[in-house]
Scaffold this motif. Structure first.
Motif, mmCIF file in Angstrom:
data_model
loop_
_atom_site.group_PDB
_atom_site.id
_atom_site.type_symbol
_atom_site.label_atom_id
_atom_site.label_comp_id
_atom_site.label_asym_id
_atom_site.label_seq_id
_atom_site.Cartn_x
_atom_site.Cartn_y
_atom_site.Cartn_z
ATOM 1 N N PHE A 1 0.845 -1.191 0.000
ATOM 2 C CA PHE A 1 0.000 0.000 0.000
ATOM 3 C C PHE A 1 0.883 1.244 0.000
ATOM 4 O O PHE A 1 1.917 1.280 0.667
ATOM 5 N N PRO A 2 0.475 2.273 -0.714
ATOM 6 C CA PRO A 2 1.281 3.505 -0.758
ATOM 7 C C PRO A 2 1.114 4.325 0.526
ATOM 8 O O PRO A 2 0.158 4.147 1.276
ATOM 9 N N ALA A 3 2.024 5.245 0.724
ATOM 10 C CA ALA A 3 1.963 6.139 1.887
ATOM 11 C C ALA A 3 0.986 7.283 1.672
ATOM 12 O O ALA A 3 0.518 7.895 2.633
ATOM 13 N N ALA A 4 0.659 7.584 0.412
ATOM 14 C CA ALA A 4 -0.239 8.704 0.107
ATOM 15 C C ALA A 4 -1.250 8.276 -0.952
ATOM 16 O O ALA A 4 -1.015 7.333 -1.705
ATOM 17 N N SER B 1 -5.288 4.215 -5.140
ATOM 18 C CA SER B 1 -4.715 3.562 -3.963
ATOM 19 C C SER B 1 -4.428 4.620 -2.930
ATOM 20 O O SER B 1 -4.292 5.804 -3.238
ATOM 21 N N GLY B 2 -4.330 4.174 -1.705
ATOM 22 C CA GLY B 2 -3.999 5.065 -0.609
ATOM 23 C C GLY B 2 -3.490 4.249 0.553
ATOM 24 O O GLY B 2 -3.370 3.019 0.453
ATOM 25 N N PRO B 3 -3.201 4.888 1.644
ATOM 26 C CA PRO B 3 -2.715 4.160 2.816
ATOM 27 C C PRO B 3 -3.717 3.072 3.224
ATOM 28 O O PRO B 3 -4.853 3.365 3.582
ATOM 29 N N GLY B 4 -3.323 1.837 3.068
ATOM 30 C CA GLY B 4 -4.154 0.715 3.495
ATOM 31 C C GLY B 4 -5.156 0.186 2.504
ATOM 32 O O GLY B 4 -5.928 -0.709 2.835
ATOM 33 N N TYR B 5 -5.169 0.681 1.254
ATOM 34 C CA TYR B 5 -6.148 0.151 0.301
ATOM 35 C C TYR B 5 -5.721 0.360 -1.153
ATOM 36 O O TYR B 5 -4.920 1.233 -1.468
ATOM 37 N N HIS B 6 -6.309 -0.484 -2.005
ATOM 38 C CA HIS B 6 -6.241 -0.355 -3.465
ATOM 39 C C HIS B 6 -7.663 -0.526 -3.993
ATOM 40 O O HIS B 6 -8.388 -1.407 -3.539
#
Length: 147
Positions: free
Chosen positions: A18-21, A30-35
């Motif tokens: 998961f990305p940091a932003a 995508s974002g912190p904790g999800y796609h």
């Protein structure tokens, strides 16, 4: 519908960090904790879309269910999870974590599995923002428990 391709995208999202932003990817957001991936998107509808819109919506739900059958072979029967109360809580000002808060604004319910191997949640839903906008078959992979 290309089930093999959709399964490949879901496998990729399950394995991807998961990305940091928050940001866009080749499959969606995508974002912190999800796609989130848009597996397929219909055309837009005219204001008086009527039966065409209804038929397309029914087809997207059938496609979701067909893909869901393949995921059931992997992870067992899904939970049916309504996002209506999540939307209500969000509108009431409650701070709901992503991807659930945003998803509840355009997806009424999802089929939901949890992978024992990764601990990640996998959700399938049909999105439509407005009566004139396209339907989308969405796959979401997240480490955030449903609210």
């Amino acid at each position: 519908m290309d089930i093999a391709r959709y399964l490949s995208v879901i496998d990729l999202l399950c394995a991807r960090e998961f990305p940091a932003a928050h940001g866009r990817t080749e499959h969606g957001e995508s974002g912190p904790g999800y796609h989130t991936a848009a597996l397929q998107t219909s055309g837009a509808f005219r204001e008086d879309g009527g039966s065409e819109r209804e038929e397309t919506g029914a087809q997207y739900e059938a496609d979701r269910d067909g893909l869901g059958e393949r995921l059931t072979e992997r992870w067992g029967p899904p939970q049916a999870f309504s996002l209506y109360s999540v939307l209500e809580r969000t509108l009431d000002g409650e701070d709901i974590e992503e991807p659930w808060a945003a998803l509840s604004g355009h997806v009424p319910d999802v089929q939901l599995w949890k992978s024992a191997e990764t601990g990640r949640w996998i959700a399938l839903g049909v999105s439509q923002w407005d009566s004139e906008l396209p339907f989308q078959l969405l796959a979401v992979v997240t480490e955030t428990d449903p609210p």
